[in-house]
Design a protein around this motif. Structure first.
Motif, short mmCIF file in Angstrom:
data_model
loop_
_atom_site.label_atom_id
_atom_site.label_comp_id
_atom_site.label_asym_id
_atom_site.label_seq_id
_atom_site.Cartn_x
_atom_site.Cartn_y
_atom_site.Cartn_z
N ARG A 16 0.82 -1.21 0.00
CA ARG A 16 0.00 0.00 0.00
C ARG A 16 0.86 1.27 0.00
O ARG A 16 0.42 2.32 0.44
N THR A 85 -0.60 4.03 2.79
CA THR A 85 -1.78 3.98 3.65
C THR A 85 -1.64 2.88 4.69
O THR A 85 -0.87 1.94 4.54
N GLU A 86 -2.38 3.04 5.79
CA GLU A 86 -2.40 2.06 6.89
C GLU A 86 -0.98 1.67 7.29
O GLU A 86 -0.65 0.50 7.47
N ARG A 89 0.31 -0.81 10.18
CA ARG A 89 0.19 -2.26 9.96
C ARG A 89 1.44 -2.85 9.31
O ARG A 89 1.62 -4.07 9.32
N GLN A 281 -4.97 6.85 12.77
CA GLN A 281 -3.54 6.63 12.65
C GLN A 281 -2.84 6.16 13.92
O GLN A 281 -1.68 5.77 13.87
N ALA A 320 -12.48 1.29 10.50
CA ALA A 320 -11.12 1.37 9.97
C ALA A 320 -10.36 0.08 10.24
O ALA A 320 -9.62 -0.42 9.39
N THR A 321 -10.55 -0.49 11.44
CA THR A 321 -9.87 -1.73 11.80
C THR A 321 -10.33 -2.88 10.92
O THR A 321 -9.54 -3.67 10.41
N GLY A 324 -8.95 -2.49 7.42
CA GLY A 324 -7.53 -2.85 7.34
C GLY A 324 -7.35 -4.35 7.35
O GLY A 324 -6.52 -4.91 6.63
N SER A 328 -5.66 -6.62 4.42
CA SER A 328 -4.54 -7.51 4.68
C SER A 328 -4.83 -8.92 4.20
O SER A 328 -4.00 -9.57 3.58
#
Length: 332
Positions: A16, A85-86, A89, A281, A320-321, A324, A328
């Motif tokens: 990402r 992004t993200e 992670r 974030q 958001a979690t 993500g 993934s």
């Protein structure tokens, strides 16, 4: 004195990663070789997967190798972390271990866009000057208070290099080219890229307040600057007006005329935007986010947040979690 041996860059492409800062970093190296008529720089791409990396726009880039058993960069080499992004992670144990191993070789460690987050997570920016994309600035500052964070387009602190994202990578690379091979070559590369305004480490990332709001009014810009500098401890409209040399009514009229909202509403929207960035974030608790955005009551914060974004802070973070986690899993 410049070395006859090409300087080597290793770009770590995290999943990402944003394409523009990466291409803006690698193209000046190619053009410097072309302009000089000889190889001044060479580069390779690595990634956690070892075969390719997927950027935030969905494109896939082939890499030259992975992180297992990779040689340690030498003192004249540069490792650049390309984030996107993200980013939190991507701070996995293999990535952090690889970066620490590379740093032990004594070479320069750098990052573009949000890659600075990974360098900080690896402990490689402690006590150093750094920058990161303005959208991630608040979250980074909360997560890594030991880093001396700036809002400039790039920062060069010894063997640590960070660029904020977008075209700031061009400015960082032109700075490095000029440092090693002179201003004339850097200017030639800039001309080839049609990059007519070379920025320095003193230039700010964002447009000036008058440019951002589309209004050239010195008093209004000054008041907004004070608001943005005091999000955790908001200043009352009356105090803002007094410090700006006007009455509260004049301040109200100024905001209504140019921004179609009251000073209180504008201030609230700015604080809520910061809260949203922190929610997305960082791992800060909801109450910590509320306090960092100038809300003393979690219930008041939740009410205001929902009115602005149509969702509560708790649901926003949960969404958001989940997003993500889905991203993934789709990449495995």
């Amino acid at each position: 004195m410049p070395s006859d041996k090409p300087r080597r860059f290793t770009f770590l492409l995290l999943d990402r990663f944003t394409m523009l800062p990466f291409t803006a970093a690698i193209e000046p190296l190619r053009l410097a070789n072309r302009a000089a008529g000889k190889p001044l720089y060479e580069w390779r791409l690595v990634g956690p997967r070892g075969d390719m990396a997927t950027c935030s726009n969905g494109s896939r880039v082939l890499v030259d190798g992975g992180l297992d058993g990779d040689a340690v960069a030498g003192r004249d080499e540069v490792v650049i972390v390309c984030g996107g992004t993200e980013i939190a992670r991507e701070a996995t144990r293999p990535v952090l271990s690889w970066l620490r191993r590379q740093a032990r070789g004594g070479g320069s460690m750098g990052a573009v866009c949000t890659g600075a987050w990974i360098l900080a997570e690896a402990g490689l920016l402690e006590g150093r000057k750094s920058t990161i994309h303005w959208e991630n600035h608040d979250g980074f500052a909360e997560a890594f208070p030991e880093v001396d964070l700036y809002r400039s387009v790039f920062v060069h602190d010894g063997n640590r290099l960070t660029a904020a994202g977008g075209t700031s990578s061009i400015d960082l690379m032109l700075h490095l080219i000029a440092e090693s091979h002179g201003d004339a070559l850097a200017a030639d590369v800039a001309d080839q890229m049609l990059h007519t305004a070379i920025r320095t480490d003193q230039d700010s990332q964002r447009l000036s307040i008058p440019m951002r709001i589309g209004v050239r009014h010195p008093r209004l810009a000054a008041v907004i600057a004070r608001m943005e500098a005091n999000l955790e401890d908001p200043i009352s409209p009356a105090q803002l007006a007094q410090d700006a040399g006007m009455s509260t009514r004049q301040l109200e009229r100024l905001f209504r005329r140019y921004l179609n909202r009251s000073p209180k509403r504008y201030y609230m929207e700015t604080r809520l935007a910061r809260a949203r960035n922190l929610l997305m974030q960082t791992e800060m608790s909801i109450i910590e986010v509320a306090l960092a955005s100038g809300f003393s009551s979690p219930s008041h914060f939740s009410k205001c947040y929902r009115a602005q974004y149509g969702s509560t802070p708790y649901r926003e973070r949960g969404t958001a979690t989940a997003s993500g986690a889905a991203s993934s899993s789709s990449l495995t």
